[in-house]
Motif scaffolding. Structure first.
Motif, PDB file in Angstrom:
ATOM      1  N   UNK A  17       0.747  -1.261   0.005  1.00 35.91           N
ATOM      2  CA  UNK A  17       0.184  -0.022   0.025  1.00 35.91           C
ATOM      3  C   UNK A  17       0.882   1.324  -0.021  1.00 35.91           C
ATOM      4  N   UNK A  18       2.116   1.215   0.667  1.00 37.71           N
ATOM      5  CA  UNK A  18       2.823   2.346   0.595  1.00 37.71           C
ATOM      6  C   UNK A  18       3.578   2.424  -0.641  1.00 37.71           C
ATOM      7  N   UNK A  19       3.899   1.305  -1.303  1.00 40.32           N
ATOM      8  CA  UNK A  19       4.376   1.687  -2.697  1.00 40.32           C
ATOM      9  C   UNK A  19       3.292   2.222  -3.678  1.00 40.32           C
ATOM     10  N   UNK A  20       2.026   1.824  -3.266  1.00 38.21           N
ATOM     11  CA  UNK A  20       1.086   2.113  -4.195  1.00 38.21           C
ATOM     12  C   UNK A  20       1.045   3.512  -3.975  1.00 38.21           C
ATOM     13  N   UNK A  21       0.777   4.208  -2.708  1.00 45.32           N
ATOM     14  CA  UNK A  21       0.774   5.442  -2.390  1.00 45.32           C
ATOM     15  C   UNK A  21       1.870   6.510  -2.924  1.00 45.32           C
ATOM     16  N   UNK A  22       3.050   6.086  -2.704  1.00 45.09           N
ATOM     17  CA  UNK A  22       3.963   6.527  -3.077  1.00 45.09           C
ATOM     18  C   UNK A  22       4.174   6.722  -4.879  1.00 45.09           C
ATOM     19  N   UNK A  23       3.616   5.700  -5.411  1.00 42.44           N
ATOM     20  CA  UNK A  23       3.591   5.841  -6.930  1.00 42.44           C
ATOM     21  C   UNK A  23       2.608   6.596  -7.397  1.00 42.44           C
ATOM     22  N   UNK A  24       1.556   6.860  -6.702  1.00 39.93           N
ATOM     23  CA  UNK A  24       0.527   7.736  -7.038  1.00 39.93           C
ATOM     24  C   UNK A  24       1.008   9.145  -6.952  1.00 39.93           C
ATOM     25  N   UNK A  25       1.465   9.335  -6.061  1.00 36.68           N
ATOM     26  CA  UNK A  25       1.707  10.812  -5.484  1.00 36.68           C
ATOM     27  C   UNK A  25       2.827  11.183  -7.044  1.00 36.68           C
ATOM     28  N   UNK A  26       3.782  10.170  -7.067  1.00 33.31           N
ATOM     29  CA  UNK A  26       4.810  10.578  -8.116  1.00 33.31           C
ATOM     30  C   UNK A  26       4.091  10.860  -9.473  1.00 33.31           C
ATOM     31  N   UNK A  27       3.198   9.728  -9.778  1.00 28.95           N
ATOM     32  CA  UNK A  27       2.693   9.868 -11.129  1.00 28.95           C
ATOM     33  C   UNK A  27       1.584  11.298 -11.191  1.00 28.95           C
ATOM     34  N   UNK A  28       1.002  11.601  -9.760  1.00 25.59           N
ATOM     35  CA  UNK A  28       0.274  12.901 -10.070  1.00 25.59           C
ATOM     36  C   UNK A  28       0.912  14.003 -10.172  1.00 25.59           C
ATOM     37  N   UNK A  29       2.151  14.099  -9.556  1.00 24.62           N
ATOM     38  CA  UNK A  29       3.304  15.150  -9.880  1.00 24.62           C
ATOM     39  C   UNK A  29       3.496  15.331 -11.351  1.00 24.62           C
ATOM     40  N   UNK A  30       3.713  13.948 -11.722  1.00 24.19           N
ATOM     41  CA  UNK A  30       4.382  13.903 -13.102  1.00 24.19           C
ATOM     42  C   UNK A  30       3.251  14.388 -14.070  1.00 24.19           C
ATOM     43  N   UNK A  31       2.037  14.001 -14.005  1.00 23.79           N
ATOM     44  CA  UNK A  31       1.042  14.378 -14.951  1.00 23.79           C
ATOM     45  C   UNK A  31       0.774  15.847 -14.847  1.00 23.79           C
ATOM     46  N   UNK A  32       0.720  16.306 -13.505  1.00 20.26           N
ATOM     47  CA  UNK A  32       0.697  17.871 -13.470  1.00 20.26           C
ATOM     48  C   UNK A  32       1.483  18.490 -14.415  1.00 20.26           C
ATOM     49  N   UNK A  33       2.929  18.205 -14.336  1.00 20.58           N
ATOM     50  CA  UNK A  33       3.889  18.613 -14.941  1.00 20.58           C
ATOM     51  C   UNK A  33       3.708  18.472 -16.429  1.00 20.58           C
ATOM     52  N   UNK A  34       3.308  17.418 -16.838  1.00 19.35           N
ATOM     53  CA  UNK A  34       3.246  17.063 -18.275  1.00 19.35           C
ATOM     54  C   UNK A  34       1.858  17.977 -18.849  1.00 19.35           C
ATOM     55  N   UNK A  35       1.031  18.338 -18.150  1.00 21.44           N
ATOM     56  CA  UNK A  35      -0.148  19.164 -18.519  1.00 21.44           C
ATOM     57  C   UNK A  35       0.151  20.403 -18.708  1.00 21.44           C
ATOM     58  N   UNK A  36       1.157  20.769 -17.662  1.00 22.95           N
ATOM     59  CA  UNK A  36       1.521  22.157 -17.465  1.00 22.95           C
ATOM     60  C   UNK A  36       2.423  22.462 -18.769  1.00 22.95           C
ATOM     61  N   UNK A  37       3.438  21.370 -19.158  1.00 14.70           N
ATOM     62  CA  UNK A  37       4.244  21.548 -20.406  1.00 14.70           C
ATOM     63  C   UNK A  37       3.175  21.791 -21.618  1.00 14.70           C
ATOM     64  N   UNK A  38       2.217  21.046 -21.554  1.00 13.74           N
ATOM     65  CA  UNK A  38       1.352  21.005 -22.760  1.00 13.74           C
ATOM     66  C   UNK A  38       0.676  22.451 -23.029  1.00 13.74           C
ATOM     67  N   UNK A  39       0.574  22.995 -22.024  1.00 11.14           N
ATOM     68  CA  UNK A  39      -0.229  24.434 -22.026  1.00 11.14           C
ATOM     69  C   UNK A  39      -1.612  24.387 -21.661  1.00 11.14           C
ATOM     70  N   UNK A  40      -2.082  25.656 -21.574  1.00  9.58           N
ATOM     71  CA  UNK A  40      -3.421  25.750 -20.680  1.00  9.58           C
ATOM     72  C   UNK A  40      -4.392  25.720 -21.903  1.00  9.58           C
ATOM     73  N   UNK A  41      -5.477  24.818 -21.671  1.00 10.01           N
ATOM     74  CA  UNK A  41      -6.567  24.762 -22.685  1.00 10.01           C
ATOM     75  C   UNK A  41      -7.511  24.099 -22.015  1.00 10.01           C
ATOM     76  N   UNK A  42      -9.033  24.432 -22.358  1.00 11.44           N
ATOM     77  CA  UNK A  42      -9.970  23.857 -21.574  1.00 11.44           C
ATOM     78  C   UNK A  42     -10.355  22.613 -22.582  1.00 11.44           C
ATOM     79  N   UNK A  43     -11.082  21.578 -22.103  1.00 10.41           N
ATOM     80  CA  UNK A  43     -11.303  20.467 -23.014  1.00 10.41           C
ATOM     81  C   UNK A  43     -12.074  20.921 -23.986  1.00 10.41           C
TER      82      UNK A  43
END
Lengths: 126, 164
Positions: free
Chosen positions: B14-40
């Motif tokens: 569970x600890x591994x799952x949690x840490x991986x989720x946090x890492x992926x969350x941060x990574x996705x936020x970064x990826x979306x920020x790089x892609x730029x702001x646009x509404x769906x």
């Protein structure tokens, strides 16, 4: 324009990671295969002590490298090889030459298939 | 024989799952920020698909701890990079933009629905009327031009009161 360079840099990083992964898997496959083959040679000469030492060495080397390989490969694939190397040590200790050779061949095949699966060949890409 | 397991206990898992989720969350936020702001709603179809694919890819290593985290991060990085490169190329070349996004299509001209264009776009009359109603238009004859944009939205130019 800045974003374009970031994107190109990211793509380059991805390709870099891919190439590093392939070279790491390939290097380890060669190294461990050589150790296993020499262990197989010892067992054919009935030198069980040396065969055990070589198996143990292969296991240690693999366990050290698996920390690195776990970052790239499916953990279960690495675990299978680790388990086989453990079994190899047991058979060398028990002086069970037939089973030892069988596991040696199996492990070499597994290592080879691990390496093959990393090659950017048509069959792997598709 | 030493028993080898990937995770020694459920707590560790569970600890591994949690840490991986946090890492992926941060990574996705970064990826979306790089892609730029646009509404769906403003996204091109290809951009929307890429966004959906990214979320799908991220979900796999998030749930399956057997998968290395890199197996999720790498395809996301590649998709984000390609998306940025394509969007920059679209800005630079109109022809390239047309290949990727297509052209806006006129479906209503001088208050008349162009059936042939509707057929090309595979839009039914019901869909069109629904789109018009959403823009508070209940009579097609009040529209001078209706255009389906490359992102699928409909732009309408109404007649001015004295023009009608």
């Amino acid at each position: 324009m800045k974003r374009l360079w970031v994107a190109i840099a990211l793509l380059a990083i991805c390709f870099g990671i891919g190439i590093y992964e392939y070279s790491a898997v390939s290097k380890n496959e060669q190294k461990i295969t050589q150790i296993i083959e020499s262990a197989e040679n010892y067992i054919s000469k009935k030198e069980y002590k040396n065969a055990y030492n070589m198996s143990r060495y292969a296991l240690t080397q693999w366990e050290n490298e698996s920390k690195n390989l776990n970052v790239f490969l499916l953990h279960s694939d690495i675990l299978v090889v680790t388990e086989n190397l453990h079994t190899l040590c047991e058979y060398a200790q028990d002086k069970n030459a037939d089973e030892f050779v069988k596991i040696c061949d199996k492990t070499i095949r597994q290592l080879h298939s691990l390496k093959e699966s990393e090659l950017p060949l048509i069959e792997n890409l598709l | 024989m030493k028993i080898i397991t990937t995770h020694t206990n459920a707590g560790e898992f569970m600890l591994i799952l949690t840490i991986r989720t946090v890492l992926l969350y941060a990574f996705i936020i970064l990826a979306v920020r790089i892609m730029g702001k646009r509404q769906i709603s403003d996204m091109q179809t290809s951009e929307l698909v890429i966004t959906l694919v990214i979320s799908d890819i991220a979900a796999i290593p998030m749930q399956d701890t057997e998968q290395p985290l890199l197996s999720g991060l790498l395809p996301i990085l590649v998709l984000v990079s390609l998306e940025i490169i394509v969007s920059v190329l679209m800005l630079k070349s109109n022809r390239f933009r047309k290949v990727i996004c297509g052209n806006p299509v006129i479906i209503i001209s001088e208050g008349k629905i162009l059936e042939s264009q509707l057929k090309k776009l595979r839009i039914s009359y019901e869909d069109l009327y629904s789109l018009l109603r959403q823009q508070e238009v209940f009579d097609v004859s009040t529209i001078k031009y209706g255009i389906v944009e490359t992102n699928g939205s409909v732009s309408l130019l109404k007649y001015k009161e004295n023009e009608e």
